[in-house]
Motif scaffolding. Sequence first.
Motif, PDB file in Angstrom:
ATOM      1  N   ARG A   2       0.889  -1.253  -0.099  1.00  0.00           N
ATOM      2  CA  ARG A   2      -0.065  -0.092   0.122  1.00  0.00           C
ATOM      3  C   ARG A   2       0.948   1.110   0.115  1.00  0.00           C
ATOM      4  O   ARG A   2       1.722   1.518   1.044  1.00  0.00           O
ATOM      5  CB  ARG A   2      -0.790   0.031   1.293  1.00  0.00           C
ATOM      6  CG  ARG A   2      -1.871   1.406   1.291  1.00  0.00           C
ATOM      7  CD  ARG A   2      -3.023   0.891   2.388  1.00  0.00           C
ATOM      8  NE  ARG A   2      -4.150   0.091   1.725  1.00  0.00           N
ATOM      9  CZ  ARG A   2      -5.177   0.092   2.027  1.00  0.00           C
ATOM     10  NH1 ARG A   2      -5.561   0.403   3.196  1.00  0.00           N
ATOM     11  NH2 ARG A   2      -6.163  -0.736   1.537  1.00  0.00           N
ATOM     12  N   THR A   3       0.768   2.057  -1.000  1.00  0.00           N
ATOM     13  CA  THR A   3       1.626   3.044  -1.179  1.00  0.00           C
ATOM     14  C   THR A   3       0.657   4.502  -1.015  1.00  0.00           C
ATOM     15  O   THR A   3      -0.434   4.701  -1.436  1.00  0.00           O
ATOM     16  CB  THR A   3       2.175   3.289  -2.692  1.00  0.00           C
ATOM     17  OG1 THR A   3       2.905   2.036  -2.779  1.00  0.00           O
ATOM     18  CG2 THR A   3       3.160   4.384  -2.947  1.00  0.00           C
ATOM     19  N   LEU A   4       1.378   5.410  -0.350  1.00  0.00           N
ATOM     20  CA  LEU A   4       0.818   6.831  -0.203  1.00  0.00           C
ATOM     21  C   LEU A   4       1.639   7.630  -1.217  1.00  0.00           C
ATOM     22  O   LEU A   4       2.589   7.661  -1.060  1.00  0.00           O
ATOM     23  CB  LEU A   4       0.919   7.344   1.075  1.00  0.00           C
ATOM     24  CG  LEU A   4       0.228   8.626   1.460  1.00  0.00           C
ATOM     25  CD1 LEU A   4      -1.310   8.595   2.062  1.00  0.00           C
ATOM     26  CD2 LEU A   4       1.023   9.644   2.569  1.00  0.00           C
ATOM     27  N   VAL A  17      -3.933   6.937  -2.242  1.00  0.00           N
ATOM     28  CA  VAL A  17      -3.488   5.582  -1.619  1.00  0.00           C
ATOM     29  C   VAL A  17      -3.698   4.685  -2.577  1.00  0.00           C
ATOM     30  O   VAL A  17      -4.994   4.402  -3.263  1.00  0.00           O
ATOM     31  CB  VAL A  17      -4.113   5.529  -0.209  1.00  0.00           C
ATOM     32  CG1 VAL A  17      -3.810   4.091   0.264  1.00  0.00           C
ATOM     33  CG2 VAL A  17      -4.085   6.516   0.677  1.00  0.00           C
ATOM     34  N   ASP A  19      -3.090   0.243  -3.981  1.00  0.00           N
ATOM     35  CA  ASP A  19      -2.457  -0.910  -3.690  1.00  0.00           C
ATOM     36  C   ASP A  19      -1.963  -1.534  -4.633  1.00  0.00           C
ATOM     37  O   ASP A  19      -2.639  -1.509  -5.731  1.00  0.00           O
ATOM     38  CB  ASP A  19      -3.549  -1.903  -3.035  1.00  0.00           C
ATOM     39  CG  ASP A  19      -4.105  -1.462  -1.708  1.00  0.00           C
ATOM     40  OD1 ASP A  19      -3.444  -0.705  -0.877  1.00  0.00           O
ATOM     41  OD2 ASP A  19      -4.997  -2.161  -1.068  1.00  0.00           O
ATOM     42  N   LEU A  63      -6.791   9.154   4.164  1.00  0.00           N
ATOM     43  CA  LEU A  63      -6.486   8.052   5.290  1.00  0.00           C
ATOM     44  C   LEU A  63      -8.029   7.574   5.637  1.00  0.00           C
ATOM     45  O   LEU A  63      -8.258   6.530   5.667  1.00  0.00           O
ATOM     46  CB  LEU A  63      -5.554   8.496   6.343  1.00  0.00           C
ATOM     47  CG  LEU A  63      -4.211   8.468   6.207  1.00  0.00           C
ATOM     48  CD1 LEU A  63      -3.406   8.923   7.390  1.00  0.00           C
ATOM     49  CD2 LEU A  63      -3.615   7.121   5.573  1.00  0.00           C
ATOM     50  N   LEU A  73       0.296   1.818   6.114  1.00  0.00           N
ATOM     51  CA  LEU A  73       1.294   1.955   4.765  1.00  0.00           C
ATOM     52  C   LEU A  73       2.395   1.390   4.720  1.00  0.00           C
ATOM     53  O   LEU A  73       2.920   1.147   5.735  1.00  0.00           O
ATOM     54  CB  LEU A  73       1.354   3.722   4.745  1.00  0.00           C
ATOM     55  CG  LEU A  73       0.167   4.367   4.685  1.00  0.00           C
ATOM     56  CD1 LEU A  73       0.721   6.157   4.995  1.00  0.00           C
ATOM     57  CD2 LEU A  73      -0.727   4.292   3.695  1.00  0.00           C
ATOM     58  N   ASP A  74       2.794   1.107   3.618  1.00  0.00           N
ATOM     59  CA  ASP A  74       4.079   0.506   3.271  1.00  0.00           C
ATOM     60  C   ASP A  74       5.214   1.356   2.419  1.00  0.00           C
ATOM     61  O   ASP A  74       6.301   1.033   2.694  1.00  0.00           O
ATOM     62  CB  ASP A  74       3.850  -0.837   2.455  1.00  0.00           C
ATOM     63  CG  ASP A  74       2.810  -1.784   2.978  1.00  0.00           C
ATOM     64  OD1 ASP A  74       3.028  -2.189   4.165  1.00  0.00           O
ATOM     65  OD2 ASP A  74       1.880  -2.068   2.491  1.00  0.00           O
ATOM     66  N   ILE A  76       6.183   5.655   1.026  1.00  0.00           N
ATOM     67  CA  ILE A  76       5.521   7.062   0.786  1.00  0.00           C
ATOM     68  C   ILE A  76       6.077   7.334  -0.435  1.00  0.00           C
ATOM     69  O   ILE A  76       7.428   7.449  -0.619  1.00  0.00           O
ATOM     70  CB  ILE A  76       6.048   8.070   2.027  1.00  0.00           C
ATOM     71  CG1 ILE A  76       5.635   7.461   3.297  1.00  0.00           C
ATOM     72  CG2 ILE A  76       5.522   9.468   1.636  1.00  0.00           C
ATOM     73  CD1 ILE A  76       4.202   7.453   3.653  1.00  0.00           C
TER      74      ILE A  76
END
Length: 336
Positions: A2-4, A17, A19, A63, A73-74, A76
Amino acid sequence: MRTLGIETSCDETAIGVVDDGSRLIASIVSSQVQLHAEYGGVVPELASRKHVEAMIPVLDEALTEAGCGLDGLDAIAVTYGPGLSGALLVGVNFAKALAFSLGLPLVPVNHLEGHVYAAWLHTDPTDPASEGPRFPSLVLFVSGGHSDIVLMEGHGRYRRLGQTMDDAAGEAFDKVGRLLGLGFPGGPAIDRLVAEHGRAKTLRLPRARLDGEYDFSFSGLKTKVQRIVRGEEGDAPEAAELAAAFQESVVDSLVTKALKAAANSGAREIILAGGVAANSELRRVLAERSPVPIVVPPPELCTDNGAMIAACAHHRFAAGDVAPLSLDIDPALKIG
Ligand code: KG4
Ligand code: ZN
C-alpha cells in the motif's frame, strides 16, 4: 503493498492511496484554482503557502477514505519534479518527514511519469482492463507544461518521439481562454463552452506544418485567435464559435500525429495522459479514429492527483528506486 502518493508540483495539494500499483483506494485533491483565478495564472508563492496549509487536512481525508491509519502504509511516494520549486519543496519535505517517522521507504516520482501511470489505476480487480496497458504503448502526453509523444517500451522505459516547439497544449488552451475572456484555467472553460455550442459551424483554423513528423506547435494558432479577437481579420465570430474552431484544430493535430507515431512504432495501445486528456473532444476524437485500443483515465485522474504518483511509485520501487532523506527537488525534470 500500500503506497501513499503525495503531489504538490503546481496548484493542487493531492494525496492518493493505491495498492500494488493499480488498485485505487483513495484520492483527495484540494485545488487552489479559485485562489489563482483572480490573478489569471498560478502565483508560485501563494501556491507554496496554500500547500503547507492543506497538507495535513488532505492527508487526514485520504486516510479516512482509505479506511486505514499511517500504520497501514508500506511506502511514501512523492513528486520531486518537474514543477514549481517552492510547491515541490512542501510535498518533498512532508514526504520525508512521514517516511522518516514511520520508517518507510521514500520513493521519488517524476510528475510526468506519474501522469502516465493514471492509465494503470482501476477500482475493480475483476475487470480485464485492470491488467494495464500492453507494451509498447504510445503515450500522448498533454498537460499545462508539456505536449509530448512518447513510446513506452516497458515500465520506466520511455523514448520521446515528438514534442512541442513552443507552447504546450494546455498552455495554448489557457492563453486562448484568457483571450476569449473565459478566465483561468482556460482548458476546462473552453471544453464546457464548446460542449454547449457544438462543433464550429463556419470557422476553420489552420493546423501547423512542421518538419518534425511528431512535433507540435500551437503558438501560431494562438496568435491567429488573437488577431481574430482584435478584429484584425474582419468581424470576429462569437467566442463559442472561435473556441470550437480552436479546440478542433488542437485536437486534430494531437490525434493525427499520435496515430501516425503509433502506427509507425507498432504500438499496441495508446495512452492519453496529462491534464488536457480530460478534454472531452480529444477523448471523443481519439476513440473514434484510433485503430488500436486506447487507455483514457477518468477526467479526475487525468488532472493532477496523488493516486497516479502512488501507482508510478510501485514500479519505481520494484526497480530499486528508493530515495535517501537528502532527496532534492528537480524543477526541470524531463521524461524520455
Ligand atoms: O496535468 P495538469 O493538471 O497540470 C500540469 O502538470 O500541467 O494540466 C493542467 C492543464 C491546464 O493547462 C488546463 O487548462 C488543462 O490541463 N486542462 C484542460 C482540461 N482540463 C484541464 N484542457 C482542455 N480541456 C479540459 N477539459
Ligand atoms: Zn500535471
